[in-house]
Scaffold this active site. Sequence first.
Site, PDB file in Angstrom:
ATOM      1  CG  ASP A  93      -1.963  -1.061   1.237  1.00 54.14           C
ATOM      2  OD1 ASP A  93      -2.087  -1.810   0.287  1.00 54.14           O
ATOM      3  OD2 ASP A  93      -2.890  -1.245   2.129  1.00 54.14           O
ATOM      4  CG  ASP A 109     -11.423  -1.715  -0.586  1.00 51.98           C
ATOM      5  OD1 ASP A 109     -10.531  -2.334  -0.377  1.00 51.98           O
ATOM      6  OD2 ASP A 109     -11.370  -0.804  -1.308  1.00 51.98           O
TER       7      ASP A 109
HETATM    8  O1  1PR Z   1     -10.500   3.275  -5.142  1.00 49.66           O
HETATM    9  O2  1PR Z   1      -9.767   2.616  -7.467  1.00 49.66           O
HETATM   10  O3  1PR Z   1      -8.783   4.389  -6.025  1.00 49.66           O
HETATM   11  O4  1PR Z   1      -8.421   2.293  -5.457  1.00 49.66           O
HETATM   12  C1  1PR Z   1      -7.714   2.234  -4.167  1.00 49.66           C
HETATM   13  C2  1PR Z   1      -7.297   1.117  -3.651  1.00 49.66           C
HETATM   14  O5  1PR Z   1      -6.490   1.298  -2.474  1.00 49.66           O
HETATM   15  C3  1PR Z   1      -8.064  -0.064  -3.522  1.00 49.66           C
HETATM   16  O6  1PR Z   1      -7.614  -1.211  -3.724  1.00 49.66           O
HETATM   17  C4  1PR Z   1      -8.039  -0.036  -1.748  1.00 49.66           C
HETATM   18  O7  1PR Z   1      -8.489  -1.411  -1.443  1.00 49.66           O
HETATM   19  C5  1PR Z   1      -7.027   0.560  -1.510  1.00 49.66           C
HETATM   20  N1  1PR Z   1      -7.017   1.263  -0.182  1.00 49.66           N
HETATM   21  C6  1PR Z   1      -7.488   2.280  -0.007  1.00 49.66           C
HETATM   22  N2  1PR Z   1      -7.211   2.832   1.199  1.00 49.66           N
HETATM   23  C7  1PR Z   1      -6.530   1.764   1.610  1.00 49.66           C
HETATM   24  C8  1PR Z   1      -6.175   1.939   3.289  1.00 49.66           C
HETATM   25  O8  1PR Z   1      -5.584   0.955   3.913  1.00 49.66           O
HETATM   26  N3  1PR Z   1      -6.330   3.016   4.004  1.00 49.66           N
HETATM   27  N4  1PR Z   1      -5.644  -0.352   1.240  1.00 49.66           N
HETATM   28  C9  1PR Z   1      -6.335   0.662   1.084  1.00 49.66           C
HETATM   29  C10 1PR Z   1      -6.204  -1.534   1.171  1.00 49.66           C
HETATM   30  C11 1PR Z   1      -5.880  -3.409   1.752  1.00 49.66           C
HETATM   31  C12 1PR Z   1      -5.006  -4.725   1.449  1.00 49.66           C
HETATM   32  C13 1PR Z   1      -3.998  -4.879   2.316  1.00 49.66           C
HETATM   33  C14 1PR Z   1      -4.461  -6.057   2.777  1.00 49.66           C
HETATM   34  C15 1PR Z   1      -3.436  -7.171   3.481  1.00 49.66           C
HETATM   35  N5  1PR Z   1      -5.316  -2.268   1.644  1.00 49.66           N
HETATM   36  O9  1PR Z   1      -4.401  -4.365   0.118  1.00 49.66           O
HETATM   37  O10 1PR Z   1      -2.706  -4.741   1.757  1.00 49.66           O
HETATM   38  O11 1PR Z   1      -5.715  -6.068   3.574  1.00 49.66           O
HETATM   39  O12 1PR Z   1      -2.971  -6.552   4.648  1.00 49.66           O
HETATM   40  P1  1PR Z   1      -2.639  -7.426   5.856  1.00 49.66           P
HETATM   41  O13 1PR Z   1      -1.845  -8.706   5.371  1.00 49.66           O
HETATM   42  O14 1PR Z   1      -1.573  -6.526   6.574  1.00 49.66           O
HETATM   43  O15 1PR Z   1      -3.849  -7.908   6.708  1.00 49.66           O
HETATM   44  P2  1PR Z   1      -9.239   3.008  -6.128  1.00 49.66           P
END
Ligand code: 1PR
Length: 531
Positions: free
Chosen positions: A231, A386
């Site tokens: 991320d 999400d």
């Molecule tokens: O909406 O098309 O602009 O895409 C935004 C992207 O960014 C989406 O794929 C969304 O999942 C991601 N995103 C947005 N905000 C966050 C955040 O964390 N604040 N991250 C975010 C999402 C989730 C996973 C993470 C897993 C594994 N991250 O990718 O890496 O949950 O984590 P873990 O193994 O530590 O539990 P758009």
Amino acid sequence: MIALLDYGAGNVRSVRNAVAQLGCQLTDITAPEDILRAERIIFPGVGAFGSAMARLQQLGYIEPLREYLAADRPFLGICIGLQSLFEGSDEAPGVAGLGIIPGQVRRLDPHSLSVPHMGWNGIRLTRTSRWLATEKSAKLYFVHSYAARRTASNCDWVLAETDYGQPFISAVQRGQVRAVQFHPEKSGAVGLEILRRFLTGRGQMTRRDQMIYAPVASATHLAKRIIACLDVRNNDQGDLVVTKGDQYDVREAGEVRNLGKPIELARRYYEEGADEITFLNITAFRDSPLADQPMLEVLRRTSEQVFVPLTIGGGIRAFTDQDGRFYSALEVAAEYFRSGADKISIGSDAVYAAEEYLNRGNKDGSSAIEQIAAVYGNQAVVISIDPRRVYVASPDETTHTCIPTTEPGPNGETYCWFQCTVRGGREGRDLDVVQLARVCEELGAGELLINSIDRDGSKQGFDLELIALIRDAVTIPVIASSGAGCPAHFTQLFTAINTVEAALAAGIFHRHEVPIAAVKTELRHCGIETR
Ligand code: 1PR
């Protein structure tokens, strides 16, 4: 002169990068006469069969190519580059292929298995080959929905087959003309070696070689993929950093968590055996990735040194810049592909597209999913979901697909549905994950990445109820994400839902708590196929 047949239909950057890594120089074919002048040709077909053949026709390449191939000159076709050698394909009925190899390319129909066939599988040589000889357990990266099968009329061409439900042709060779269904440029060190042997022209064999490189008869198996996710966002000092949230909250003591530099971490995961790497530009919903040049630079530099598939997500949607210029989602995605992405992932925009589809009741070709899939192929479009659990005391309380849950809610509720969110989980919508998954598959997505806001960063394991629900709803590949805390969580996932293709984790890898190798060792101990 090694010449690249790039007909401008998609991303050939990976092939360029792989050839450069091997110390060779590529020249582009820009006119029909360049074909007959070339000493070696690489044809990395991308996109769809019909558009590839139409483009070759338009550019006047068909006849010189046929002549080059008939003269038995060095040629390597990759993916569509292999399929185009056949007479035609189910993907574009009525469109003629180059017709060098007898037979039709057919849609994969592996019964209960997902299409596209996406991931790391083996090859089974049908005759000795030093060019394709690999360790028996070696795996190569495939991504395709169509394949050719061996028949009596083409069997003299077939050099290797791969099993996915049924066997299909994974490599052909006759004289100097070769082609592979897998992507050597995305198959790590094993793929680079296959490419090197082609580039250096080492193909002839001594008697001793023939004994060493003899074919192996055992069936091949698709490996479960382990994906490292980064991320990425700017921290408060303006540096692009890899961060990681707990339930999507990436701040600790008011600061954005900084877990490392994107390119360095991606390189580390490649060397440690990650099967794929995903970058999520997590604040791109606020601005456009086209305004985010550092992120594009991260992708460019990563793709020069990382030879497994790269997915990038965040901000893939249409937008209008400060000067009033409109960019379609396809143009935004194209910039990511040009910078080295193999797949793009769409989050928020997929939710809006699904809502519009459900309101309208049909497809009209306007969504980013449809437009990007039409040009780059379904396999290049991942949907990042999400979801958040919404608990209810009884299924009657909601119109959404609801399941009984073994994890009761805060007030003891024993049912829940999974609500789709947008803008990084900031806003919940009146759409559930089953609706979203089905509509995205219908619109042409090639894969689903299933996050969970409840489990993200929790280290409690994947949300198996959520993943099983989506897995049952679609036939495209599914990646389970969020909550991995130890190697056993991966075996639990693949044992409980053995039709899930891949698992993604972030925090445990970034914090060096669990090496990727430990996950794979644990999977192998449990009899689960890995690379
Ligand atoms: O909406 O098309 O602009 O895409 C935004 C992207 O960014 C989406 O794929 C969304 O999942 C991601 N995103 C947005 N905000 C966050 C955040 O964390 N604040 N991250 C975010 C999402 C989730 C996973 C993470 C897993 C594994 N991250 O990718 O890496 O949950 O984590 P873990 O193994 O530590 O539990 P758009």
